[in-house]
Design an enzyme around this catalytic site. Structure first.
Site, short mmCIF file in Angstrom:
data_model
loop_
_atom_site.label_atom_id
_atom_site.label_comp_id
_atom_site.label_asym_id
_atom_site.label_seq_id
_atom_site.Cartn_x
_atom_site.Cartn_y
_atom_site.Cartn_z
N HIS A 1 2.86 3.52 -9.36
CA HIS A 1 2.66 2.07 -9.47
C HIS A 1 3.90 1.38 -10.05
O HIS A 1 4.24 0.27 -9.63
CB HIS A 1 1.43 1.78 -10.33
CG HIS A 1 0.14 2.17 -9.66
ND1 HIS A 1 -0.21 1.73 -8.41
CD2 HIS A 1 -0.87 2.98 -10.05
CE1 HIS A 1 -1.38 2.23 -8.06
NE2 HIS A 1 -1.81 3.02 -9.05
N LEU B 1 11.13 -20.54 -4.95
CA LEU B 1 10.33 -19.46 -4.37
C LEU B 1 8.97 -19.46 -5.06
O LEU B 1 8.90 -19.41 -6.29
CB LEU B 1 11.01 -18.10 -4.59
CG LEU B 1 10.19 -16.88 -4.16
CD1 LEU B 1 10.20 -16.73 -2.65
CD2 LEU B 1 10.71 -15.60 -4.79
N ASP C 1 0.84 -1.19 0.00
CA ASP C 1 0.00 0.00 0.00
C ASP C 1 0.88 1.25 0.00
O ASP C 1 1.93 1.26 0.63
CB ASP C 1 -0.89 -0.03 1.25
CG ASP C 1 -2.00 1.00 1.18
OD1 ASP C 1 -2.21 1.57 0.10
OD2 ASP C 1 -2.65 1.22 2.21
#
Lengths: 254, 284
Positions: free
Chosen positions: B52, B149, B35
């Site tokens: 972004h 991962l 956020d």
């Protein structure tokens, strides 16, 4: 080999130092609190004055407050005071989330402790599992609070039960497309829970924030705010948490 | 240079600190609510889409840190279903960003395989524009055998929606006699969801709520809220979160010794197959 030992040593040292700092902090807090407020087991007039003084200043207040309560740390009197404070603050719904699984058996005790503390405080307390007992205050508009106790039984288990019954077609549901939407599932869920708003604020105490399985469906927008790191529930920390809450603006999504 | 996993972003000293922290318990699954991109943009007076982009760069750095720390599973909240309600311009920009990044990932697939990264996109994929949906399906199928991962990207996701979709699958399973109602329990639901249970959840930018992320999964998760904006998140913030986890994590749950019922296992396998079929369908 040597570098591994060094790393382990530094790791241990780091955590030791942190333990020391946190320990010192806790001792300081406790000493400071002891000095400034007498450890009362009943709601005092000063408590109420503090709430009445500060709460009206806040820009927003929770409709539904949840307190994560752990019987290992919180006494019934602690929780009873929380009920009275919330009543005076004008919070319409208060729920306790029973982290340790003890509180559900002690509802009667909590009820009595609240009655003892309520003396002279205007307002009406409704226990969701009890018929209305305690009274109205001579026509003066007073606050009303509904008290609930939830436990992990009301969380994942309830959702699981819902899905099971949907499979067995015991409960009706809408399904317009291939996948059920959150709204359609919410209609099923809301029929199972008491009709109270989703919690806006959850207060926890202790060093770590964890839901412990609190109402998974209902907490999507709940704010988690700490009361104290040492499990102490004081009126100052209650008012402080309310201040913190009123500063947040509620947004959806990330 | 890889775009998804940023190399050369860890100094010698940082690597040493990572190694020190690693001597203790490290979360086996960490989740991030990334956020603060928009607030970062506002603060630095750049436009939202730059914010972004910065956020994505930070993700690639974070993935490198997680690889170095030896964390095997990372989940990030990239786009909520609620975010579709934002301005068309911003939603389009976000979709374009995703398309570009997933295309990059396919272009550098050799490197991704070398790192051993498996990408899983969790969410209501039917809400995505067609080209993006087929792209993410390709990415998921291309990386499904990697195992160093696991990167879960929650896209067009909400926790409530995830539970509802799992419910639909289970209801279908009962209708098709793949599973009987007695065998439906919390464990089965947990495993029918897109995402597993994280041990640590980090939310940046000072918000203290979940915003409909992993509602079912976080029952025993350590929640860590920090004020830093996501594009400004540093390795020190991550290490602080992990130290907090090390100090407060609940004890590791003993493995359930009870054998999972045969029917349940079969059902979960069946779900897996169905998912793979769906992805293949989206590609064509």
């Amino acid at each position: 080999m040597l570098s591994r030992l060094l790393r382990q040593f530094l790791f241990a040292l780091l955590h030791l130092i942190l333990n020391f700092i946190v320990g010192a902090q806790n001792v300081y807090c406790r000493y400071w609190l002891k000095k400034h407020s007498l450890q009362d087991y009943e709601v005092t007039k000063t408590d109420l004055k503090l709430i009445v003084k500060h709460i009206p200043k806040l820009s927003k207040q929770p409709k539904h407050l949840v307190v994560l309560s752990d019987s290992d740390y919180h006494s019934i009197d602690d929780l009873a005071r929380m009920v009275i404070w919330s009543l005076v603050a004008g919070i319409p719904f208060l729920s306790f989330y029973d982290v340790s699984g003890q509180l559900s058996y002690q509802e009667e005790k909590l009820f009595n402790a609240v009655e003892k503390n309520k003396k002279g405080v205007p307002g009406c307390i409704k226990w969701s599992k009890k018929p209305d007992l305690n009274g109205y205050t001579n026509g003066i508009p007073a606050h009303k609070i509904v008290v609930n106790i939830f436990s992990c039984q009301n969380g994942r288990s309830t959702i699981t039960q819902c899905i099971k019954e949907m499979c067995e077609e015991k409960i009706p549901y809408n399904r317009k497309s291939d996948q059920i939407t959150a709204q359609e599932f919410d209609d099923v869920i809301s029929a199972v829970y008491p009709s109270i708003p989703d919690p806006d604020l959850a207060l926890f105490s202790g060093p770590v924030c964890c839901t412990h399985g609190l109402l998974p469906w209902q907490i999507r927008l709940t704010e988690f705010i700490s009361l104290s790191v040492d499990y102490n529930l004081s009126v100052e920390s209650f008012v402080g948490a309310m201040y913190k809450y009123s500063k947040c603006d509620q947004r959806f999504g990330t | 240079m890889s775009l998804w996993i940023k190399e050369n972003c860890v100094s010698f000293f940082q690597l040493f600190c990572i190694k020190v922290i690693k001597t203790g318990r490290v979360p086996q699954h960490i989740a991030f609510i990334m956020d603060g991109n928009r607030r970062y943009a506002k603060k630095n007076s750049v436009d939202k889409s730059t914010g972004h982009h910065k956020g994505f760069d930070k993700l690639s750095e974070t993935l490198k840190w997680c690889l170095d720390l030896g964390i095997p599973e990372v989940t990030v909240y990239a786009f909520s279903i609620e975010n579709f309600k934002r301005s068309k311009e911003e939603v389009d920009a976000l979709m374009e960003l995703a398309r570009e990044k997933f295309q990059n990932l396919l272009d550098e697939i050799d490197q991704i395989d070398e790192w051993g990264v498996r990408v899983h996109v969790a969410g209501r994929l039917s809400l995505l524009p067609e080209h993006l949906r087929s792209l993410v399906s390709k990415v998921m199928l291309a990386t499904k055998d990697n195992n160093r991962l696991c990167l879960n990207i929650a896209y067009a996701y909400t926790g409530r929606d995830e539970i509802s979709r799992a419910a639909s699958r289970i209801i279908d399973g009962v209708k098709e006699n793949k599973i009987s109602p007695e065998n439906i329990d919390e464990e089965l639901i947990s495993q029918s969801l897109d995402l597993g249970e994280p041990e640590l959840l980090v939310r940046t930018s000072g918000e203290v709520r979940l915003s409909d992320f992993m509602l079912w999964q976080i029952s025993n998760t350590v929640l860590y809220f920090t004020d830093v904006l996501w594009p400004e998140f540093t390795i020190w913030n991550l290490l602080a979160a992990i130290i907090h986890f090390q100090r407060n994590a609940p004890p590791i749950k003993a493995e359930d010794t009870n054998e999972t019922a045969h029917e349940k296992k079969e059902f979960l396998k069946y779900l897996e197959q169905r998912r793979a079929q769906e992805l293949t369908k989206y590609i064509s």
